[in-house]
Design a protein around this motif. Structure first.
Motif, PDB file in Angstrom:
ATOM      1  N   PRO A 260       0.879  -1.586  -0.567  1.00 10.00           N
ATOM      2  CA  PRO A 260       0.020   0.255  -0.651  1.00 10.00           C
ATOM      3  C   PRO A 260       0.821   0.997   0.290  1.00 10.00           C
ATOM      4  O   PRO A 260       0.395   2.282  -0.439  1.00 10.00           O
ATOM      5  N   LEU A 261       2.171   1.145   0.177  1.00  6.67           N
ATOM      6  CA  LEU A 261       2.691   2.558   0.836  1.00  6.67           C
ATOM      7  C   LEU A 261       3.190   2.600  -0.670  1.00  6.67           C
ATOM      8  O   LEU A 261       3.169   4.064  -1.032  1.00  6.67           O
ATOM      9  N   ARG A 262       3.392   1.908  -1.638  1.00  3.68           N
ATOM     10  CA  ARG A 262       4.306   2.291  -2.792  1.00  3.68           C
ATOM     11  C   ARG A 262       3.455   2.288  -3.515  1.00  3.68           C
ATOM     12  O   ARG A 262       3.020   3.404  -4.307  1.00  3.68           O
ATOM     13  N   HIS A 263       2.275   1.572  -3.543  1.00  8.27           N
ATOM     14  CA  HIS A 263       1.124   1.907  -4.061  1.00  8.27           C
ATOM     15  C   HIS A 263       0.960   4.062  -3.745  1.00  8.27           C
ATOM     16  O   HIS A 263       0.329   4.333  -4.852  1.00  8.27           O
ATOM     17  N   LEU A 264       0.814   3.522  -2.995  1.00 11.85           N
ATOM     18  CA  LEU A 264       0.308   5.596  -2.498  1.00 11.85           C
ATOM     19  C   LEU A 264       0.990   6.445  -3.094  1.00 11.85           C
ATOM     20  O   LEU A 264       0.488   7.651  -3.491  1.00 11.85           O
ATOM     21  N   ALA A 265       2.520   6.130  -2.907  1.00 11.46           N
ATOM     22  CA  ALA A 265       3.778   7.080  -3.544  1.00 11.46           C
ATOM     23  C   ALA A 265       3.048   7.249  -4.848  1.00 11.46           C
ATOM     24  O   ALA A 265       2.953   8.644  -6.168  1.00 11.46           O
ATOM     25  N   LEU A 266       2.834   5.656  -6.048  1.00  7.18           N
ATOM     26  CA  LEU A 266       3.167   6.038  -7.105  1.00  7.18           C
ATOM     27  C   LEU A 266       1.203   6.896  -7.906  1.00  7.18           C
ATOM     28  O   LEU A 266       0.940   7.898  -8.883  1.00  7.18           O
ATOM     29  N   ILE A 267       0.242   6.814  -7.129  1.00  6.28           N
ATOM     30  CA  ILE A 267      -1.112   6.926  -7.058  1.00  6.28           C
ATOM     31  C   ILE A 267      -0.944   8.157  -7.149  1.00  6.28           C
ATOM     32  O   ILE A 267      -1.719   9.727  -7.667  1.00  6.28           O
ATOM     33  N   GLY A 324       7.206   9.351  -5.556  1.00  5.68           N
ATOM     34  CA  GLY A 324       5.776   8.279  -6.492  1.00  5.68           C
ATOM     35  C   GLY A 324       7.657   8.514  -7.912  1.00  5.68           C
ATOM     36  O   GLY A 324       7.028   7.589  -8.430  1.00  5.68           O
ATOM     37  N   ALA A 325       7.883   9.176  -7.896  1.00  3.91           N
ATOM     38  CA  ALA A 325       8.777   8.611  -9.408  1.00  3.91           C
ATOM     39  C   ALA A 325      10.006   7.350  -8.406  1.00  3.91           C
ATOM     40  O   ALA A 325      10.127   6.877  -9.806  1.00  3.91           O
ATOM     41  N   ILE A 326      10.222   7.466  -7.406  1.00  5.73           N
ATOM     42  CA  ILE A 326      11.145   6.235  -7.003  1.00  5.73           C
ATOM     43  C   ILE A 326       9.581   5.308  -7.274  1.00  5.73           C
ATOM     44  O   ILE A 326      10.742   3.863  -7.756  1.00  5.73           O
ATOM     45  N   ALA A 327       8.795   5.312  -6.757  1.00  3.46           N
ATOM     46  CA  ALA A 327       7.734   3.533  -6.644  1.00  3.46           C
ATOM     47  C   ALA A 327       7.489   3.612  -8.508  1.00  3.46           C
ATOM     48  O   ALA A 327       7.545   2.610  -9.026  1.00  3.46           O
ATOM     49  N   PHE A 328       7.496   4.055  -8.833  1.00  2.00           N
ATOM     50  CA  PHE A 328       7.311   4.404 -10.781  1.00  2.00           C
ATOM     51  C   PHE A 328       8.465   4.200 -10.969  1.00  2.00           C
ATOM     52  O   PHE A 328       7.958   2.872 -12.044  1.00  2.00           O
ATOM     53  N   CYS A 329       9.860   4.442 -10.565  1.00  2.43           N
ATOM     54  CA  CYS A 329      11.074   3.342 -11.047  1.00  2.43           C
ATOM     55  C   CYS A 329      11.057   1.949 -11.496  1.00  2.43           C
ATOM     56  O   CYS A 329      11.501   0.948 -11.306  1.00  2.43           O
ATOM     57  N   LEU A 330      10.613   2.063  -9.448  1.00  2.00           N
ATOM     58  CA  LEU A 330      10.041   0.460  -8.764  1.00  2.00           C
ATOM     59  C   LEU A 330       9.686  -0.306 -10.164  1.00  2.00           C
ATOM     60  O   LEU A 330       9.918  -1.636 -10.571  1.00  2.00           O
TER      61      LEU A 330
END
Length: 356
Positions: A260-267, A324-330
Motif C-alpha cells: 500500500p505505501l508503494r502504491h500510495l506513492a505511485l498514485i 512517487g517517482a521512486i515507486a514509478f521506477c520500481l
C-alpha cells in the motif's frame, strides 16, 4: 434441507442496471438448494430498484432492501442486519457467480470443519478481452489453515486476497462486526477481525466468480483519497494486531511498505496537488505512523523502500511526488524484468506463521 443449512448471499446495488440481471440470474441458478438472496438497492438512481422488485415477485428466495444511499459498506451492513442464514456470502452486483460457487465453498468448509472458505476467481473485462484466471496459488486441493496461519496468509495475500466476495463465512463471526461506512477499501478494515475469530479457514481450488474490471469502479480509479482510505485501514489493522506479537508486527510492516505505501506513492503522480492538499489530515496521520514505526521499518526494507518511507514521513506534497517517482521506477524495473515483484516471500510468511 437439514443437510443444507441456509446461506444468505448479500449483494449491494448502485448504478449497475446494465450488469445487475446477469448477477441476479447467476445466483438464481446456484446448485446449492437453500439460499436467501438479499439485494440492497442503495438509493440507486437508475432502474436497479425496479429490476430487483420484478425478480422478487417471481423468486421467493429474493429479498430486496430499498434504502437511502449509504455506500458499499452501508449496503453490506444492511444485508448483514437482515441475514437469517447460518452462513453468509457477499457478491458485487456487477460480478457473476458460477452455478457451483456456493456448493463448492460450502462443501470445502463443511469437509474441513472450518468457519471460512475461500475460492479463486476470473478477471473479465468490459471490452470483451479474454478472461484471466486467478486461482488461489498453490491450492490444488482443499487446504485448511489454523487461525494464525490463515491470518498471516490474509496479510501476505498468499494464497487469497482480502476481498469479502470470494469467501463463505459462518454468520456468527460477524456478530458485532460491521463494515466502516463512508470509507473505501472496507474489506481491509474488517477482514482481519473476522479471520481472528475463525478457528479454521479452508482454501479450495477453482475459479468460481467472474470479477468485472470496470474503469469507473473504486479499484479502477487512481484516486488519492481512495489510497488514503486504504492506508488508514492498514494502519488500524497494525495497531490492532501488532503490539504483542513481534513476528506479526514485522509481517504487517513488510506488507505495508511493499504494497500500500508503494502504491500510495505511485498514485500520487496521477493526482494534482489539490487532491493531495484535500487529504491533509490523512497525510498527517501517515507521517505520525511512519515516524513512530521508523525503527521497526528500517531493517525490514531495501534502499528504495527506505527512501519512499523517508519522503512520505515528511508529509509534504513535493515529497509525495518524489516518492512517487521512486515507486514509478520500481514499477518500470518490475515490468522490464529487472526486478522481481515479491511482496512477502514464502520464508517470511513461514517465519510469522511458526513464531511463538
Amino acid at each position: 434441507m437439514d443437510n443444507f443449512p441456509k446461506i444468505s448471499v448479500i449483494v449491494p446495488c448502485y448504478k449497475v442496471e446494465r450488469w445487475l440481471p446477469a448477477c441476479v440470474e447467476s445466483l438464481r441458478k446456484q446448485s446449492y438448494p437453500n439460499l436467501e438472496l438479499i439485494f440492497v438497492d442503495d438509493g440507486s438512481p437508475d432502474a436497479c430498484g425496479s429490476i430487483l422488485d420484478a425478480y422478487a415477485e417471481k423468486d421467493a428466495r429474493i429479498r430486496v432492501v430499498h434504502q437511502q444511499n449509504r455506500g458499499l459498506s452501508g449496503a453490506r451492513n444492511a444485508g448483514l442486519d437482515l441475514a437469517s442464514g447460518e452462513f453468509v456470502a457477499f457478491l458485487d452486483s456487477d460480478d457473476t457467480a458460477d452455478p457451483e460457487m456456493i456448493s463448492a465453498l460450502f462443501g470445502g468448509l463443511s469437509a474441513a470443519d472450518a468457519d471460512i472458505s475461500v475460492c479463486g476467481f476470473r478477471l473479465v473485462f468490459e471490452d470483451s478481452a479474454p478472461a484471466v484466471a486467478m486461482p488461489l496459488e498453490g491450492v490444488d486441493a482443499p487446504t485448511a489453515y489454523s487461525r494464525r496461519e490463515a491470518l498471516c496468509r490474509l496479510i501476505a495475500g498468499k494464497p487469497y486476497p482480502e476481498f469479502a466476495w470470494n469467501k463463505l463465512f459462518r454468520r456468527s463471526l460477524w456478530d458485532g462486526i460491521r463494515f466502516p461506512e463512508g470509507r473505501n477499501f472496507e474489506d481491509i478494515a474488517v477482514m482481519y477481525r473476522v479471520f481472528c475469530r475463525a478457528s479454521r479457514v479452508v482454501a479450495i481450488p477453482g475459479t468460481y466468480i467472474a470479477y468485472l474490471q470496470r474503469k469507473s469502479s473504486i479499484i479502477g480509479t487512481r484516486s488519492f483519497k481512495n489510497e488514503m482510505d486504504a492506508i488508514a485501514a492498514h494502519t488500524e489493522r497494525f495497531r490492532a494486531l501488532a503490539p504483542s506479537d513481534k513476528a506479526l508486527s514485522d509481517l504487517l510492516l513488510k506488507n505495508f511498505v511493499r504494497r500500500p505505501l508503494r502504491h500510495l506513492a505511485l498514485i500520487s503522480l496521477w493526482n494534482p496537488p489539490a487532491a493531495l492538499r484535500a487529504e491533509a489530515d490523512g497525510r498527517a496521520a501517515l507521517k505520525s505512523f511512519l515516524t513512530a514505526q521508523r525503527s521497526g521499518i528500517r531493517p525490514l526494507c531495501g534502499a528504495a523502500d527506505r527512501a519512499i518511507v523517508s519522503l512520505l514521513s515528511r508529509g509534504t506534497i513535493p515529497a509525495y511526488y518524489a516518492a512517487g517517482a521512486i515507486a514509478f521506477c520500481l514499477r518500470l524495473a518490475e515490468k522490464a524484468g529487472l526486478k522481481k515483484e515479491i511482496f512477502i516471500t514464502d520464508a517470511e510468511l513461514s517465519e510469522a506463521v511458526h513464531a511463538n
